[in-house]
Design a protein around this motif. Structure first.
Motif, PDB file in Angstrom:
ATOM      1  N   ALA A 107      -7.477   1.694 -42.148  1.00 55.02           N
ATOM      2  CA  ALA A 107      -8.283   1.043 -43.189  1.00 55.02           C
ATOM      3  C   ALA A 107      -9.619   0.647 -42.544  1.00 55.02           C
ATOM      4  O   ALA A 107     -10.031   1.245 -41.554  1.00 55.02           O
ATOM      5  N   ASP A 108     -10.273  -0.390 -43.047  1.00 54.96           N
ATOM      6  CA  ASP A 108     -11.573  -0.806 -42.508  1.00 54.96           C
ATOM      7  C   ASP A 108     -11.461  -1.638 -41.236  1.00 54.96           C
ATOM      8  O   ASP A 108     -12.461  -1.903 -40.588  1.00 54.96           O
ATOM      9  N   GLY A 109     -10.286  -2.098 -40.875  1.00 55.70           N
ATOM     10  CA  GLY A 109     -10.076  -2.813 -39.622  1.00 55.70           C
ATOM     11  C   GLY A 109     -10.733  -4.177 -39.553  1.00 55.70           C
ATOM     12  O   GLY A 109     -11.448  -4.482 -38.607  1.00 55.70           O
ATOM     13  N   GLN A 110     -10.487  -5.014 -40.536  1.00 51.10           N
ATOM     14  CA  GLN A 110     -11.054  -6.365 -40.557  1.00 51.10           C
ATOM     15  C   GLN A 110      -9.994  -7.358 -40.095  1.00 51.10           C
ATOM     16  O   GLN A 110      -9.241  -7.907 -40.890  1.00 51.10           O
ATOM     17  N   PHE A 111      -9.951  -7.609 -38.797  1.00 49.81           N
ATOM     18  CA  PHE A 111      -8.972  -8.520 -38.210  1.00 49.81           C
ATOM     19  C   PHE A 111      -9.620  -9.855 -37.896  1.00 49.81           C
ATOM     20  O   PHE A 111     -10.829  -9.927 -37.677  1.00 49.81           O
ATOM     21  N   ARG A 112      -8.826 -10.899 -37.854  1.00 52.06           N
ATOM     22  CA  ARG A 112      -9.298 -12.233 -37.487  1.00 52.06           C
ATOM     23  C   ARG A 112      -8.745 -12.582 -36.120  1.00 52.06           C
ATOM     24  O   ARG A 112      -7.579 -12.336 -35.830  1.00 52.06           O
ATOM     25  N   THR A 113      -9.592 -13.156 -35.274  1.00 51.02           N
ATOM     26  CA  THR A 113      -9.181 -13.575 -33.946  1.00 51.02           C
ATOM     27  C   THR A 113      -9.209 -15.088 -33.880  1.00 51.02           C
ATOM     28  O   THR A 113     -10.146 -15.730 -34.352  1.00 51.02           O
ATOM     29  N   ASP A 114      -8.197 -15.661 -33.266  1.00 51.36           N
ATOM     30  CA  ASP A 114      -8.100 -17.105 -33.125  1.00 51.36           C
ATOM     31  C   ASP A 114      -7.704 -17.424 -31.687  1.00 51.36           C
ATOM     32  O   ASP A 114      -6.665 -16.955 -31.218  1.00 51.36           O
ATOM     33  N   VAL A 115      -8.539 -18.181 -30.978  1.00 51.41           N
ATOM     34  CA  VAL A 115      -8.230 -18.634 -29.627  1.00 51.41           C
ATOM     35  C   VAL A 115      -8.410 -20.144 -29.626  1.00 51.41           C
ATOM     36  O   VAL A 115      -9.464 -20.652 -29.997  1.00 51.41           O
ATOM     37  N   GLN A 116      -7.370 -20.859 -29.215  1.00 53.55           N
ATOM     38  CA  GLN A 116      -7.454 -22.316 -29.217  1.00 53.55           C
ATOM     39  C   GLN A 116      -6.623 -22.922 -28.098  1.00 53.55           C
ATOM     40  O   GLN A 116      -5.683 -22.309 -27.609  1.00 53.55           O
ATOM     41  N   THR A 117      -7.011 -24.114 -27.708  1.00 52.48           N
ATOM     42  CA  THR A 117      -6.259 -24.859 -26.709  1.00 52.48           C
ATOM     43  C   THR A 117      -5.326 -25.806 -27.446  1.00 52.48           C
ATOM     44  O   THR A 117      -5.762 -26.598 -28.274  1.00 52.48           O
TER      45      THR A 117
ATOM     46  N   ARG B 174      -3.819 -20.494 -26.512  1.00 50.39           N
ATOM     47  CA  ARG B 174      -3.135 -19.488 -27.323  1.00 50.39           C
ATOM     48  C   ARG B 174      -4.177 -18.594 -27.972  1.00 50.39           C
ATOM     49  O   ARG B 174      -5.202 -19.055 -28.462  1.00 50.39           O
ATOM     50  N   GLY B 175      -3.909 -17.291 -27.959  1.00 56.06           N
ATOM     51  CA  GLY B 175      -4.780 -16.338 -28.622  1.00 56.06           C
ATOM     52  C   GLY B 175      -3.977 -15.528 -29.626  1.00 56.06           C
ATOM     53  O   GLY B 175      -2.820 -15.197 -29.373  1.00 56.06           O
ATOM     54  N   ALA B 176      -4.601 -15.209 -30.761  1.00 53.70           N
ATOM     55  CA  ALA B 176      -3.905 -14.440 -31.803  1.00 53.70           C
ATOM     56  C   ALA B 176      -4.879 -13.520 -32.503  1.00 53.70           C
ATOM     57  O   ALA B 176      -6.037 -13.869 -32.717  1.00 53.70           O
ATOM     58  N   VAL B 177      -4.400 -12.330 -32.828  1.00 52.21           N
ATOM     59  CA  VAL B 177      -5.141 -11.397 -33.685  1.00 52.21           C
ATOM     60  C   VAL B 177      -4.332 -11.313 -34.971  1.00 52.21           C
ATOM     61  O   VAL B 177      -3.152 -10.976 -34.949  1.00 52.21           O
ATOM     62  N   VAL B 178      -4.979 -11.648 -36.076  1.00 50.94           N
ATOM     63  CA  VAL B 178      -4.291 -11.742 -37.361  1.00 50.94           C
ATOM     64  C   VAL B 178      -4.673 -10.543 -38.215  1.00 50.94           C
ATOM     65  O   VAL B 178      -5.827 -10.127 -38.252  1.00 50.94           O
ATOM     66  N   GLY B 179      -3.695 -10.029 -38.947  1.00 46.86           N
ATOM     67  CA  GLY B 179      -3.721  -8.831 -39.774  1.00 46.86           C
ATOM     68  C   GLY B 179      -5.011  -8.289 -40.331  1.00 46.86           C
ATOM     69  O   GLY B 179      -6.029  -8.943 -40.353  1.00 46.86           O
ATOM     70  N   ASP B 180      -4.949  -7.073 -40.774  1.00 48.27           N
ATOM     71  CA  ASP B 180      -6.076  -6.335 -41.320  1.00 48.27           C
ATOM     72  C   ASP B 180      -6.309  -6.791 -42.757  1.00 48.27           C
ATOM     73  O   ASP B 180      -5.532  -6.498 -43.657  1.00 48.27           O
ATOM     74  N   TYR B 181      -7.420  -7.495 -42.961  1.00 42.95           N
ATOM     75  CA  TYR B 181      -7.733  -8.038 -44.279  1.00 42.95           C
ATOM     76  C   TYR B 181      -8.342  -7.008 -45.212  1.00 42.95           C
ATOM     77  O   TYR B 181      -8.583  -7.287 -46.380  1.00 42.95           O
ATOM     78  N   SER B 182      -8.601  -5.807 -44.704  1.00 43.71           N
ATOM     79  CA  SER B 182      -9.208  -4.783 -45.552  1.00 43.71           C
ATOM     80  C   SER B 182      -8.167  -3.987 -46.334  1.00 43.71           C
ATOM     81  O   SER B 182      -8.529  -3.145 -47.155  1.00 43.71           O
ATOM     82  N   THR B 183      -6.890  -4.263 -46.116  1.00 46.16           N
ATOM     83  CA  THR B 183      -5.843  -3.523 -46.820  1.00 46.16           C
ATOM     84  C   THR B 183      -4.744  -4.481 -47.267  1.00 46.16           C
ATOM     85  O   THR B 183      -4.512  -5.509 -46.634  1.00 46.16           O
ATOM     86  N   SER B 184      -4.078  -4.123 -48.333  1.00 48.56           N
ATOM     87  CA  SER B 184      -2.939  -4.927 -48.783  1.00 48.56           C
ATOM     88  C   SER B 184      -1.622  -4.342 -48.285  1.00 48.56           C
ATOM     89  O   SER B 184      -0.559  -4.894 -48.568  1.00 48.56           O
ATOM     90  N   ASP B 185      -1.701  -3.257 -47.525  1.00 45.35           N
ATOM     91  CA  ASP B 185      -0.506  -2.609 -46.991  1.00 45.35           C
ATOM     92  C   ASP B 185      -0.175  -3.195 -45.618  1.00 45.35           C
ATOM     93  O   ASP B 185      -0.888  -2.953 -44.642  1.00 45.35           O
TER      94      ASP B 185
END
Length: 91
Positions: free
Chosen positions: A45-55, A61-72
């Motif tokens: 898909a378009d590859g729109q992921f969210r990155t979250d890094v926090q203490t 902790r670091g996280a890459v959260v799902g592709d927001y450009s697709t509902s699949d």
């Protein structure tokens, strides 16, 4: 054989300070950003992921959260699984 009376006691404060150190934060952030770039490149898909890094309380902790450009969710899952190798190569 005689049993040793030595008992290992981890330095918990030292471990927590290491896990929350600026160097550890920088490493986690580099790895997380690399995984995000690899996931975006691997996505069908378009590859729109969210990155979250926090203490947090005891670690960074670091996280890459799902592709927001697709509902699949399958498309997102496949891209994230392929991205694990992308993060492995980042130092």
């Amino acid at each position: 054989m005689a049993r040793s009376s030595f008992r290992y006691r981890p330095n918990r404060a030292g471990i927590v300070s290491f896990l929350k150190s600026p160097g550890t934060y920088a490493l986690i952030e580099r790895k997380t950003r690399a995984a995000e770039r690899a996931a975006a490149a691997a996505s069908t898909a378009d590859g729109q992921f969210r990155t979250d890094v926090q203490t947090e309380d005891k670690r960074v902790r670091g996280a890459v959260v799902g592709d927001y450009s697709t509902s699949d969710p399958e498309v997102s899952r496949e891209a994230l699984l392929r991205a694990l190798d992308g993060a492995r190569g980042a130092d």
